[in-house]
Design an enzyme around this catalytic site. Structure first.
Site: not given
Ligand code: XMP
Length: 495
Positions: A318-319, A321, A354-355, A377, A405, A488
């Protein structure tokens, strides 16, 4: 799809006799294009499975974070074919109210409309219309019989809030009503002929038995890809934890029609999560449960064995996290998804990636790797529909985004759970695994979704895939170098 072994390319360090697998995330790879007969990206079908029994038209879920999903976000997500998962960092009552708001936001027939009695004041009616964000209230007597209808237009010019509803409502004898069992098509015709916006349904005894509104009928044509339940209500999910009030929370959420519960803890492959899941499964056997988070085939198998209807995958991508830096634990997301999909496929259970989705191409990669949906998210935080206010810094607009968290979120949660706590020592044990930050304001979430789904559709057409199953079958990943990554992205131009 190419075999997992090819992609992972395990390396053996023979001198130390330690074998360390290589693991990849979205940025490490690209999908190889192939022949396509698809003429337009409109010709691809993005529908998918959310859980064993629920389907979505758009494979995107808004994350159960308090800076991402409350009712406003969940309504738009479902209207656009995805789903929102209302976060659990609030009281049971608050979370239930959010879910109720989504479930009541539209339906074929409103089975239990909010009502008012004729002796109430206009002020009371005005408060109810505001509180529930509605434009009309059927007026009923003590027996529940329809006595009239009060619409917001009836009180637009009423200055005296102490006046009574009976004096300003449209009385029952002037109302257009229909019997129980009226179909949507019949209702649409009645509303058109009589040029009215609300059609109360009444039973033989004259009791109010439901309400059909023009607004709901129009929404059906406005949002044809909406995620809906059998009653025409938008689908919505809600998160629960594994401690304290989780069972009560789950039961209350279910009572207001929550379609899917997301049992969500950082380490889903733990006895805490598995025993909570088993208990939920035995107490609430009719609700769909997504459980997580895990990053391994073993974690996936154990969650499925404990009763999960879908498995949520992601430890540390996650960003917001910092789990991987703080604990040293995690698996790069593409590999995690592939490992979990391999196990979930055996039992025909969908996987939620997820994430870590940073751009639309990552969604294509996650789904090509076998995930059925992605949970997002950061990309959805900072939209008009995400909770929180817009702040302006140096002329740029931002909204908050924070890990659930993070230190701030953890302290807030503990304060809520222990009202009156003012000291500090008790909380000195907090080891955050998330951060708090700001993301640029992005406007309406619909605009973000148009870009994300548009990118996915294009990606599918590059692979000649008319449906997500074909995307998976047609996928060949190549590992890219840093030079490939920089090639890219835009280069050699001033942006
Ligand atoms: P993105 O990258 O879309 O990821 O912002 C959203 C997902 O991140 C997870 N999440 C956390 N993970 N510490 C973590 O390790 C946290 O504080 C935290 N908060 C959210 C969660 O799975 C979410 O869906």
């Amino acid at each position: 799809m190419q075999s997992i072994a090819d992609v992972h390319g395990a390396i053996a360090q023979s001198d130390t006799e330690i074998t360390i697998r290589k693991a990849f995330t979205y940025e490490d790879v690209l999908l190889v294009p192939r022949y396509s007969s698809i003429r337009s990206r409109k010709d691809v079908d993005t529908s998918t499975r959310l859980t064993r029994r629920l389907r979505l038209n758009t494979p995107i879920i808004s994350a159960n974070m308090d800076t991402v999903t409350e009712s406003e976000m969940a309504i738009v997500m479902a209207r656009r074919g995805g789903i929102g998962i209302v976060h659990r960092f609030n009281s049971i009552e608050q979370q239930v109210a959010q879910v109720r708001h989504v479930k009541r936001s539209e339906s074929f027939v409103i089975e239990h409309p909010y009502t008012i009695d004729a002796g109430s004041t206009v002020g009371r009616a005005r408060d109810m219309l505001d509180d529930y964000s509605i434009t009309g209230l059927p007026v009923v007597d003590d027996e529940g019989c329809l006595a009239g209808l009060l619409s917001s237009r009836d009180i637009l010019f009423v200055r005296d809030d102490s006046r009574l509803v009976r004096d300003v409502m449209t009385p029952g004898d002037r109302l257009i009503t229909a019997p129980v069992g009226t179909t949507i098509a019949e209702a649409e015709e009645i509303l058109q002929i009589h040029k009215v916006e609300k059609l109360p349904l009444v039973d033989r005894e004259g009791r109010l038995a439901g309400l059909i509104t023009l607004r709901d009928i129009l929404k059906r044509t406005l949002y044809p890809e909406s995620s809906k339940d059998a009653k025409g209500r938008l689908l919505v999910g809600a998160a629960i934890g594994v401690a304290d009030d989780y069972m009560e929370r789950a039961v209350e959420l279910r009572k207001v029609g929550c379609d899917v519960l997301v049992l969500d803890i950082a380490h889903g492959h733990s006895e805490n999560a598995l025993s909570a899941l088993r208990e939920l499964r035995s107490r609430l056997d009719d609700v769909e449960i997504i459980a997580g988070n895990v990053a391994t085939a073993e974690g996936t198998r154990d969650l499925i064995d404990a009763g999960a209807d879908a498995v949520k995958v992601g430890v540390g991508p996650g960003s917001i996290c910092i789990t991987r830096v703080v604990t040293g634990v995690g698996v790069p997301q593409l590999t995690a998804v592939m490992d979990c999909v391999r196990e979930a496929d055996r039992q025909d259970v969908p996987v939620v990636a997820d994430g870590g989705v940073r751009q639309s191409g990552d969604i294509t990669k996650a789904l090509a790797a076998g995930a059925s949906t992605v949970m997002i998210g950061n990309l959805l935080a900072g939209t008009r529909e995400s909770p929180g206010v817009v702040v302006v810094r140096n002329g740029t607009r931002y909204k908050a985004s924070r890990g659930m968290a993070s230190a701030e979120a953890t302290l807030e949660r503990r304060r809520r759970e222990k009202p009156g706590w003012e000291g500090e020592t008790e909380f000195s044990d907090v080891v955050p695994e998330g951060v708090e930050g700001m993301v640029p304001f992005k406007g309406q979430v619909t605009e973000v979704l148009v870009q994300l789904v548009g990118g996915l559709r294009s990606g599918m057409s590059y692979l000649g895939a008319r449906a997500l199953g074909e995307l998976r079958d047609n996928a060949t990943f190549v590992q890219i170098s840093n030079a490939g990554l920089s090639e890219s992205s835009p280069h050699d131009v001033e942006l």
